[in-house]
Design a protein around this motif. Sequence first.
Motif, mmCIF file in Angstrom:
data_model
loop_
_atom_site.group_PDB
_atom_site.id
_atom_site.type_symbol
_atom_site.label_atom_id
_atom_site.label_comp_id
_atom_site.label_asym_id
_atom_site.label_seq_id
_atom_site.Cartn_x
_atom_site.Cartn_y
_atom_site.Cartn_z
ATOM 1 N N HIS A 111 0.819 -1.213 0.000
ATOM 2 C CA HIS A 111 0.000 0.000 0.000
ATOM 3 C C HIS A 111 0.853 1.263 0.000
ATOM 4 C CE1 HIS A 111 -3.487 -2.426 0.405
ATOM 5 N NE2 HIS A 111 -3.201 -2.841 1.616
ATOM 6 N N LEU A 112 2.122 1.139 0.387
ATOM 7 C CA LEU A 112 3.066 2.242 0.357
ATOM 8 C C LEU A 112 4.336 1.784 -0.338
ATOM 9 C CD1 LEU A 112 2.966 3.462 4.097
ATOM 10 C CD2 LEU A 112 1.630 4.385 2.196
ATOM 11 N N ARG A 113 5.115 2.749 -0.786
ATOM 12 C CA ARG A 113 6.464 2.432 -1.257
ATOM 13 C C ARG A 113 7.444 3.394 -0.592
ATOM 14 N NH1 ARG A 113 4.215 5.243 -5.563
ATOM 15 N NH2 ARG A 113 5.430 7.017 -6.318
ATOM 16 N N GLN A 114 8.665 2.975 -0.484
ATOM 17 C CA GLN A 114 9.681 3.765 0.205
ATOM 18 C C GLN A 114 10.633 4.370 -0.817
ATOM 19 O OE1 GLN A 114 12.520 1.714 2.971
ATOM 20 N NE2 GLN A 114 11.457 2.922 4.517
ATOM 21 N N GLU A 115 10.800 5.692 -0.745
ATOM 22 C CA GLU A 115 11.708 6.393 -1.648
ATOM 23 C C GLU A 115 12.768 7.107 -0.826
ATOM 24 O OE1 GLU A 115 9.389 9.072 -3.980
ATOM 25 O OE2 GLU A 115 8.477 7.486 -5.196
ATOM 26 N N ARG A 116 14.008 6.742 -1.031
ATOM 27 C CA ARG A 116 15.116 7.391 -0.323
ATOM 28 C C ARG A 116 15.811 8.355 -1.275
ATOM 29 N NH1 ARG A 116 15.527 2.061 1.975
ATOM 30 N NH2 ARG A 116 15.276 2.133 4.252
ATOM 31 N N ARG A 117 15.980 9.586 -0.821
ATOM 32 C CA ARG A 117 16.619 10.612 -1.635
ATOM 33 C C ARG A 117 17.597 11.403 -0.779
ATOM 34 N NH1 ARG A 117 11.342 13.315 -4.698
ATOM 35 N NH2 ARG A 117 10.581 11.416 -5.702
ATOM 36 N N ARG A 118 18.361 12.264 -1.475
ATOM 37 C CA ARG A 118 19.255 13.188 -0.764
ATOM 38 C C ARG A 118 18.893 14.618 -1.157
ATOM 39 N NH1 ARG A 118 23.573 11.389 2.065
ATOM 40 N NH2 ARG A 118 23.980 9.153 1.944
ATOM 41 N N VAL A 119 18.651 15.447 -0.161
ATOM 42 C CA VAL A 119 18.362 16.846 -0.400
ATOM 43 C C VAL A 119 19.674 17.585 -0.603
ATOM 44 C CG1 VAL A 119 17.334 18.936 0.566
ATOM 45 C CG2 VAL A 119 16.287 16.701 1.013
ATOM 46 N N LEU A 120 19.748 18.338 -1.700
ATOM 47 C CA LEU A 120 20.977 19.060 -2.069
ATOM 48 C C LEU A 120 22.163 18.111 -2.211
ATOM 49 C CD1 LEU A 120 20.628 22.171 0.303
ATOM 50 C CD2 LEU A 120 19.914 21.964 -2.090
ATOM 51 N N GLY A 121 21.850 16.848 -2.464
ATOM 52 C CA GLY A 121 22.904 15.862 -2.638
ATOM 53 C C GLY A 121 23.604 15.460 -1.360
ATOM 54 N N LEU A 122 23.123 15.966 -0.210
ATOM 55 C CA LEU A 122 23.824 15.726 1.055
ATOM 56 C C LEU A 122 22.975 15.046 2.111
ATOM 57 C CD1 LEU A 122 25.644 19.181 1.407
ATOM 58 C CD2 LEU A 122 26.665 17.006 0.697
ATOM 59 N N PHE A 123 21.772 15.551 2.324
ATOM 60 C CA PHE A 123 20.976 15.121 3.476
ATOM 61 C C PHE A 123 19.984 14.033 3.076
ATOM 62 C CE2 PHE A 123 21.962 19.669 3.856
ATOM 63 C CZ PHE A 123 22.810 19.618 4.949
ATOM 64 N N PRO A 124 20.115 12.840 3.666
ATOM 65 C CA PRO A 124 19.201 11.748 3.301
ATOM 66 C C PRO A 124 17.787 12.002 3.808
ATOM 67 C CG PRO A 124 20.598 11.076 5.124
ATOM 68 C CD PRO A 124 21.097 12.423 4.677
ATOM 69 N N THR A 125 16.803 11.683 2.995
ATOM 70 C CA THR A 125 15.409 11.811 3.384
ATOM 71 C C THR A 125 14.623 10.636 2.825
ATOM 72 O OG1 THR A 125 13.464 13.249 3.328
ATOM 73 C CG2 THR A 125 14.822 13.197 1.363
ATOM 74 N N THR A 126 13.567 10.262 3.506
ATOM 75 C CA THR A 126 12.745 9.136 3.088
ATOM 76 C C THR A 126 11.306 9.590 2.930
ATOM 77 O OG1 THR A 126 14.155 7.558 4.262
ATOM 78 C CG2 THR A 126 11.941 6.815 3.659
ATOM 79 N N ARG A 127 10.706 9.244 1.795
ATOM 80 C CA ARG A 127 9.294 9.526 1.552
ATOM 81 C C ARG A 127 8.535 8.215 1.461
ATOM 82 N NH1 ARG A 127 7.985 14.299 -1.700
ATOM 83 N NH2 ARG A 127 6.899 12.899 -3.125
ATOM 84 N N LEU A 128 7.244 8.266 1.808
ATOM 85 C CA LEU A 128 6.401 7.067 1.795
ATOM 86 C C LEU A 128 5.133 7.334 0.981
ATOM 87 C CD1 LEU A 128 6.728 6.187 5.578
ATOM 88 C CD2 LEU A 128 7.768 4.898 3.690
ATOM 89 N N PRO A 129 5.263 7.527 -0.325
ATOM 90 C CA PRO A 129 4.070 7.771 -1.134
ATOM 91 C C PRO A 129 3.187 6.529 -1.243
ATOM 92 C CG PRO A 129 5.992 7.519 -2.541
ATOM 93 C CD PRO A 129 6.497 7.533 -1.124
ATOM 94 N N ALA A 130 1.900 6.767 -1.476
ATOM 95 C CA ALA A 130 0.944 5.658 -1.604
ATOM 96 C C ALA A 130 1.114 4.962 -2.941
ATOM 97 C CB ALA A 130 -0.481 6.191 -1.475
ATOM 98 N N GLU A 131 0.911 3.661 -2.942
ATOM 99 C CA GLU A 131 0.875 2.889 -4.176
ATOM 100 C C GLU A 131 -0.547 2.921 -4.741
ATOM 101 O OE1 GLU A 131 3.001 1.783 -6.061
ATOM 102 O OE2 GLU A 131 4.741 0.933 -5.031
ATOM 103 N N ASP A 132 -0.648 3.081 -6.029
ATOM 104 C CA ASP A 132 -1.961 3.143 -6.674
ATOM 105 C C ASP A 132 -2.430 1.727 -6.994
ATOM 106 O OD1 ASP A 132 -4.255 3.935 -7.914
ATOM 107 O OD2 ASP A 132 -3.279 4.607 -9.772
ATOM 108 N N ASN A 133 -2.846 0.990 -5.938
ATOM 109 C CA ASN A 133 -3.288 -0.393 -6.145
ATOM 110 C C ASN A 133 -4.803 -0.547 -6.032
ATOM 111 O OD1 ASN A 133 -3.758 -0.155 -3.405
ATOM 112 N ND2 ASN A 133 -2.162 -1.591 -2.774
#
Length: 228
Positions: A111-133
């Motif tokens: 029901h969710l997916r996990q997206e790991r990114r880096r803000v400004l290429g430095l600071f790790p952040t995780t988002r949990l957007p909904a899956e369209d199921n």
Amino acid sequence: MQSDMLIIEDLMLLMLDDKTGVPAGAGTLYYTLGGAVLLELALLDRIEADEGPALNGPKITTVGDGPLADPLLQSAYDKIAEKTQRVQPLLNAVGSGLYQPVIERLLERGHLRQERRRVLGLFPTTRLPAEDNGYEAELRRKVCAVLEDGGSPDPHLGAVIALLSASGTLPTLDPAPKWSSRTYHRAKELEQGSWAAGAVNDAVARTVAAIAAGSAAVSIATITGPSS
């Protein structure tokens, strides 16, 4: 539709922003999650609330015997059984450790997916957007059918809507039901627990009332801050 979803799982799914995964009502989230587990146990006839008025709400006691099918519910039941407590401190005790386990369940169920990114290429952040199921969209449709069209919910859906209303997060959901006086009053009706049968209704109504009172108190404390 998955029929084995707990109240707390459906509740969390609705409270999470579909794009970011940030929950509505984050400041009082533990109260709401704890309440979801207590309502589930009440509907299973495994807890009772006494009738005596008190500052921190009624006392909650465990009833029945035998293991519960879900380990999350069993863990909460065991915690309640250790010591009889009033509902407001119990909401905190039960709910404070539930966020991450429920998120992990929603990820595992797809029901969710996990997206790991880096803000400004430095600071790790995780988002949990909904899956369209299709599951969440159908759940939201059912919520709207009750609130906007006056439909009658089953106990599971009634509990979800009652908790959203009691926590104050219902009008802040994204996407949200069409907010109106009719929607508001319908949600408040469900807070009274009329969708729960017999003696269970008493435990449900008292628990929901405690969630509303506790959430309001925490929100006021957050807004006003410490006194000078």
